[in-house]
Write an enzyme that holds these catalytic residues in place. Structure first.
Site, PDB file in Angstrom:
ATOM      1  N   TRP A 195      15.271   0.253  -9.420  1.00 43.90           N
ATOM      2  CA  TRP A 195      13.920   0.650  -9.034  1.00 43.90           C
ATOM      3  C   TRP A 195      13.959   2.039  -8.365  1.00 43.90           C
ATOM      4  CZ3 TRP A 195      11.950   1.533  -4.054  1.00 43.90           C
ATOM      5  CH2 TRP A 195      10.571   1.815  -4.031  1.00 43.90           C
ATOM      6  N   ASP A 362      -5.912   0.642  -9.703  1.00 45.66           N
ATOM      7  CA  ASP A 362      -4.622  -0.051  -9.776  1.00 45.66           C
ATOM      8  C   ASP A 362      -4.754  -1.464  -9.200  1.00 45.66           C
ATOM      9  OD1 ASP A 362      -1.538  -0.366  -9.303  1.00 45.66           O
ATOM     10  OD2 ASP A 362      -1.727   1.531 -10.370  1.00 45.66           O
ATOM     11  N   ASP A 363      -3.667  -2.025  -8.802  1.00 46.87           N
ATOM     12  CA  ASP A 363      -3.566  -3.401  -8.321  1.00 46.87           C
ATOM     13  C   ASP A 363      -4.579  -3.702  -7.214  1.00 46.87           C
ATOM     14  OD1 ASP A 363      -2.569  -5.881  -7.795  1.00 46.87           O
ATOM     15  OD2 ASP A 363      -0.533  -5.223  -7.334  1.00 46.87           O
ATOM     16  N   ARG A 439       9.223 -10.264  -5.528  1.00 48.88           N
ATOM     17  CA  ARG A 439       7.950  -9.698  -5.086  1.00 48.88           C
ATOM     18  C   ARG A 439       6.945 -10.835  -4.834  1.00 48.88           C
ATOM     19  NH1 ARG A 439       3.287  -5.648  -7.266  1.00 48.88           N
ATOM     20  NH2 ARG A 439       3.429  -4.134  -5.601  1.00 48.88           N
ATOM     21  N   LYS A 472      -3.250  -0.074 -17.535  1.00 48.00           N
ATOM     22  CA  LYS A 472      -1.861   0.043 -17.064  1.00 48.00           C
ATOM     23  C   LYS A 472      -1.310  -1.385 -16.995  1.00 48.00           C
ATOM     24  CE  LYS A 472       0.715   1.681 -12.994  1.00 48.00           C
ATOM     25  NZ  LYS A 472       0.548   2.303 -11.677  1.00 48.00           N
ATOM     26  N   TRP A 473      -0.315  -1.680 -17.829  1.00 48.68           N
ATOM     27  CA  TRP A 473       0.246  -3.043 -17.937  1.00 48.68           C
ATOM     28  C   TRP A 473       1.547  -3.081 -17.152  1.00 48.68           C
ATOM     29  CZ3 TRP A 473      -0.741  -6.681 -22.455  1.00 48.68           C
ATOM     30  CH2 TRP A 473       0.104  -7.795 -22.416  1.00 48.68           C
ATOM     31  N   ASP A 474       1.501  -3.723 -15.994  1.00 50.17           N
ATOM     32  CA  ASP A 474       2.652  -3.725 -15.099  1.00 50.17           C
ATOM     33  C   ASP A 474       3.504  -4.983 -15.310  1.00 50.17           C
ATOM     34  OD1 ASP A 474       4.280  -2.829 -13.041  1.00 50.17           O
ATOM     35  OD2 ASP A 474       2.650  -2.606 -11.584  1.00 50.17           O
ATOM     36  N   ASN A 476       6.468  -6.630 -12.658  1.00 53.60           N
ATOM     37  CA  ASN A 476       7.184  -6.268 -11.430  1.00 53.60           C
ATOM     38  C   ASN A 476       8.387  -7.116 -11.065  1.00 53.60           C
ATOM     39  OD1 ASN A 476       5.935  -3.901 -10.019  1.00 53.60           O
ATOM     40  ND2 ASN A 476       4.098  -5.074 -10.454  1.00 53.60           N
ATOM     41  N   CYS A 522       4.409  -0.243 -17.786  1.00 52.46           N
ATOM     42  CA  CYS A 522       4.893  -0.031 -16.422  1.00 52.46           C
ATOM     43  C   CYS A 522       5.714  -1.261 -16.076  1.00 52.46           C
ATOM     44  CB  CYS A 522       3.692   0.103 -15.478  1.00 52.46           C
ATOM     45  SG  CYS A 522       4.133   0.309 -13.746  1.00 52.46           S
ATOM     46  N   ASP A 544       8.488   4.732  -9.972  1.00 53.05           N
ATOM     47  CA  ASP A 544       7.656   4.787  -8.760  1.00 53.05           C
ATOM     48  C   ASP A 544       8.089   5.940  -7.872  1.00 53.05           C
ATOM     49  OD1 ASP A 544       5.930   2.758  -9.300  1.00 53.05           O
ATOM     50  OD2 ASP A 544       6.962   1.242  -8.120  1.00 53.05           O
TER      51      ASP A 544
HETATM   52  C1  DGJ Z   1       4.372  -1.146  -9.484  1.00 57.03           C
HETATM   53  C2  DGJ Z   1       3.906   0.098 -10.178  1.00 57.03           C
HETATM   54  O1  DGJ Z   1       5.010   0.864 -10.581  1.00 57.03           O
HETATM   55  C3  DGJ Z   1       2.986   0.883  -9.253  1.00 57.03           C
HETATM   56  O2  DGJ Z   1       2.617   2.080  -9.860  1.00 57.03           O
HETATM   57  C4  DGJ Z   1       1.793   0.038  -8.930  1.00 57.03           C
HETATM   58  O3  DGJ Z   1       1.022  -0.172 -10.077  1.00 57.03           O
HETATM   59  C5  DGJ Z   1       2.232  -1.282  -8.329  1.00 57.03           C
HETATM   60  N1  DGJ Z   1       3.220  -1.944  -9.122  1.00 57.03           N
HETATM   61  C6  DGJ Z   1       1.056  -2.201  -8.127  1.00 57.03           C
HETATM   62  O4  DGJ Z   1       1.416  -3.435  -7.681  1.00 57.03           O
END
Ligand code: DGJ
Length: 726
Positions: A195, A362-363, A439, A472-474, A476, A522, A544
């Site tokens: 990350w 965003d989120d 997370r 934007k499809w995240d 995490n 993403c 990020d």
């Molecule tokens: C991780 C992404 O890389 C960020 O840009 C942002 O969208 C956050 N997640 C939101 O939770």
């Protein structure tokens, strides 16, 4: 260029841009590799076999002849159990429990159009050779695909495994290709990271034995990219032979490089065989992901350009690939979860007149999501937080001349969510065992169709009920607790690949079903940056870490395989949120514009002077954007090896170029620094706007340019030059 078959010698010649790939059906019925490298004539090159070992080895079954052993030549598809002791391309267990195979040539066909892979992304293409191999005893067939390209220096490979017997077979390994190379003294390059530190370059000498690059995360991941390169001794950035392999795959993968005693190298890989087994019932097939294999006689840079051309022409959606991208303002670093409507409106107001054209929320806009502990899976607008329907904020963006983008993380579920409360069994996990959090969230079991249907319906509902131009499809976290309650016990080791098929099904039914919406990939930054994702998402959030200094390395490393247009890069505030570093505005803009450009900061705080600065930056980006989208990349300073970073972007006709040079640490009274950009036409004369002068390409590349690095200019300085032919 194309595919040629010489009947008399049973030899296949595959000619692509800058290379030849040659193999034959030999006297034992085995596909024998002969050559892969710079273009050669259609000569009979089977004499190279005699370079092999002369020691005694296990003979081909049933042939008691000391010269007849598989290890003496290079099978195009390496196989196990009958004397080829190298890494096999596949392993299969028959109903007797044995693992022996002899996949011999059966027939071949040349298709005029390349078939797409069922359920997985793949390159478009034309003439394709399919060689059918068969093991008559256990009834396993292999369809071995080869597509050479005349517009990019790559060849694509894959294999379909078919059970043509009446019994069940079990694949213990099912890779996509074997690549044989004629020597064993290459360096092995890979891209590693984590990350905020994605795609660093590592190059190690190869050795006898196996170098393994893989992911066990059920995603391609930032840990190791599904890429490996073999660099010939003395090859440089712009000279010498380099081979690259990249998988069009987004789940656990393996790539192996084996140096052999015979003085050769074998490269193989595909779906990771770690934690893998796949049952093939009678009549069933397994399609494997595509491997894109590049050859360059123009060094590492030539390999990168081969991948860039291949992906721009054949992987990324033609609707978006070369079109100007939205210049976004994203609210994440401005607010994180802590926003309300007046704040969002001020962010939108802040960019008025700057040329920024899309606002991305965003989120934090859905369910009860005010931190990263809740609501993933509840894709319903939080009308309390947004003071009404999403339409209100979308209308506000539109009134201010901005398009609207929205964040989703469709593959996930929070424990504290309505979705989890209703369907706890939809989260990946083994019954009666506690799951791992990452997370604070779990992952949904995408191997199950009802789970995928829920995601498709709820995400598509939000997209379709609102005027959304950009998503934007995240993603995490990575998979743990690999298990699906729907798979029988003896198919649980199919989970990682079945998850990938589930992801691609979502991409088809959400991304491809909304063709007017541009989707950005993403994954907690750039944690899933691969050619499979690029097939659906023309751009991916690169990291990020938006600090320009960090980005010189991240973007340089990413450019080894992926075109600049696929990297989403934002100008952000200082001190930087990840590093605390303060870097001047010009440098931040110069580095961020080497990709799909945007802003990640609190524009509600903009002064008129800030707006003027941003408007100028956006104009400058627009002036060079077509080079980012369509140009050739030449790297001339490597930030992993020196204090500097240097890219030249050159139009295909070499009439325009944009040079970016960056110096990390300023050293007073250091030796004068000249830069030697590459890739220009030596015979063209270019006007250099920033210097208000005209010079021939030969002069710029050989005499060099003297960047402005004044004694007291500070650290992290960039210089750019815009060149146009006169
Ligand atoms: C991780 C992404 O890389 C960020 O840009 C942002 O969208 C956050 N997640 C939101 O939770």
């Amino acid at each position: 260029m194309g595919i040629f078959y010489q009947k008399e010698t049973k030899t296949f010649y595959l000619d692509g841009k800058g290379y030849s790939y040659v193999f034959k059906v030999n006297e034992y019925g085995v596909l024998e590799h002969l050559y892969f490298g710079k273009t050669i004539a259609h000569d009979d090159v089977s004499y190279i076999r005699d370079r092999g070992t002369n020691s005694t080895e296990a003979t081909i079954p049933g042939i008691d002849d000391g010269d007849a052993f598989y290890n003496r030549f290079m099978p195009e598809v390496a196989f196990f159990g009958t004397g080829d002791y190298r890494e096999p391309c596949f392993m299969v267990r028959s109903n007797l429990g044995d693992r022996l195979v002899q996949p011999h040539y059966h027939s071949h066909e040349i298709l005029e159009t390349k078939p797409q892979i069922d359920g997985m992304p793949s390159m478009s293409g034309e003439q394709t050779l399919v060689v059918h191999l068969k093991d008559e005893i256990i009834g396993l067939e292999l369809d071995v695909y080869y597509t050479p390209y005349c517009d990019a220096g790559v060849i694509s490979r894959r294999i379909i495994y078919k059970n043509m017997s009446n019994d069940t077979l079990e694949l213990l390994r099912a890779y996509s290709f074997t690549l044989n190379l004629a020597r064993n003294d290459y360096s092995v390059m890979s891209l590693y990271g984590g990350w905020a530190s994605e795609r660093n370059i590592e190059t190690i000498p190869m050795h006898r034995g196996v170098v393994s690059i893989d992911s066990k995360r059920t995603t391609s991941s930032a840990t190791l990219n599904p890429f490996v390169a073999l660099i010939s001794p003395n090859a440089t950035e712009e000279t010498g032979s380099v081979y690259g392999v990249n998988l069009v795959y987004s789940s656990s993968f393996a790539l192996k490089v084996e140096g052999t005693h015979q003085g050769r190298t074998l490269v193989t890989g595909g779906i990771n065989d770690f934690d893998f087994a796949w049952k093939l019932e009678s009549g069933e097939t397994l399609e494997t992901p595509e491997a894109v294999i590049a050859y360059s006689s123009e060094g590492i840079g030539g390999m990168s350009r081969a991948f860039h051309d291949a992906y721009r022409e054949h992987i990324i959606n033609p609707r978006y690939v070369k079109k100007p991208r939205p210049v976004v303002i994203n609210n994440w670093e401005a607010t994180y979860f802590n926003f309300d409507v007046p704040k969002l409106k001020k962010i939108i107001d802040g960019v008025k007149g700057t040329g920024i054209d899309t606002f991305v929320l965003d989120d934090g806009w859905f369910g009860d999501r005010n931190s990263d502990r809740s609501a993933l899976g509840d894709w319903v607008v939080n009308e309390d937080k947004l003071e009404g329907p999403l339409k209100n904020i979308i209308d506000y963006a539109h009134q201010n001349g901005l398009k609207f983008g929205l964040w989703f993380e469709p593959e996930m579920v929070s424990e504290d969510s309505d979705l989890f409360r209703a369907h706890p069994d939809w989260a990946i996990g083994v019954p009666n065992r506690k799951r791992c959090y990452s997370r604070h969230q779990y992952m949904l079991d995408l191997t199950r169709s009802e789970v995928r249907d829920y995601i498709v319906n709820s995400v598509n509902k939000v997209i379709r009920e609102n005027e959304i131009d950009y998503v934007k499809w995240d993603y995490n976290r990575n998979v743990t607790d690999s298990y699906s309650i729907e798979l029988p016990a003896d198919r649980q080791m199919e989970f990682a690949h079945r998850y990938a098929l589930g992801v691609y099904d979502l991409f088809e039914r959400i991304v491809n079903a909304n063709p007017d919406v541009i989707f950005e990939g993403c994954a907690g930054g750039g944690g899933r940056f691969d050619a499979g994702v690029l097939h659906y998402f023309p751009q991916i959030w690169t990291s990020d870490d938006t600090d320009a200094e960090e980005r010189t390395r991240i973007q340089y490393g990413t450019s080894i395989v992926y075109p600049l247009s696929s990297m989403s890069c934002h100008f952000s505030v200082v001190p930087n949120h990840q590093t605390g570093r303060i870097i001047r505005e010009k440098t931040r803009a110069d580095i961020a514009r080497l990709g799909a450009y945007g802003y990640e900061l609190d524009s509600s705080k903009f002064t008129d002077a800030d707006r003027e600065m941003v408007a100028k930056q956006v104009d400058e980006y627009k002036a060079m954007q077509s080079l980012v989208l369509k140009g050739d990349l030449y790297r001339f300073e490597n930030p992993y090896e020196s204090n500097y970073f240097g890219f030249t972007l050159v139009s295909k006709d070499k009439s325009h170029a944009h040079i970016t040079f960056y110096s990390r640490i300023n050293r007073p009274n250091s030796e004068p620094k000249f830069i030697y950009p590459t890739g220009l036409d030596e015979n063209k004369k270019y006007y250099i706007k920033e210097l208000d002068t005209a010079l021939y390409g030969s002069t710029i590349m050989n005499v060099g340019l003297k960047p402005e690095l004044a004694r007291n200019c500070g650290d992290f300085v960039s210089n750019t030059y815009s060149l146009s032919e006169i």
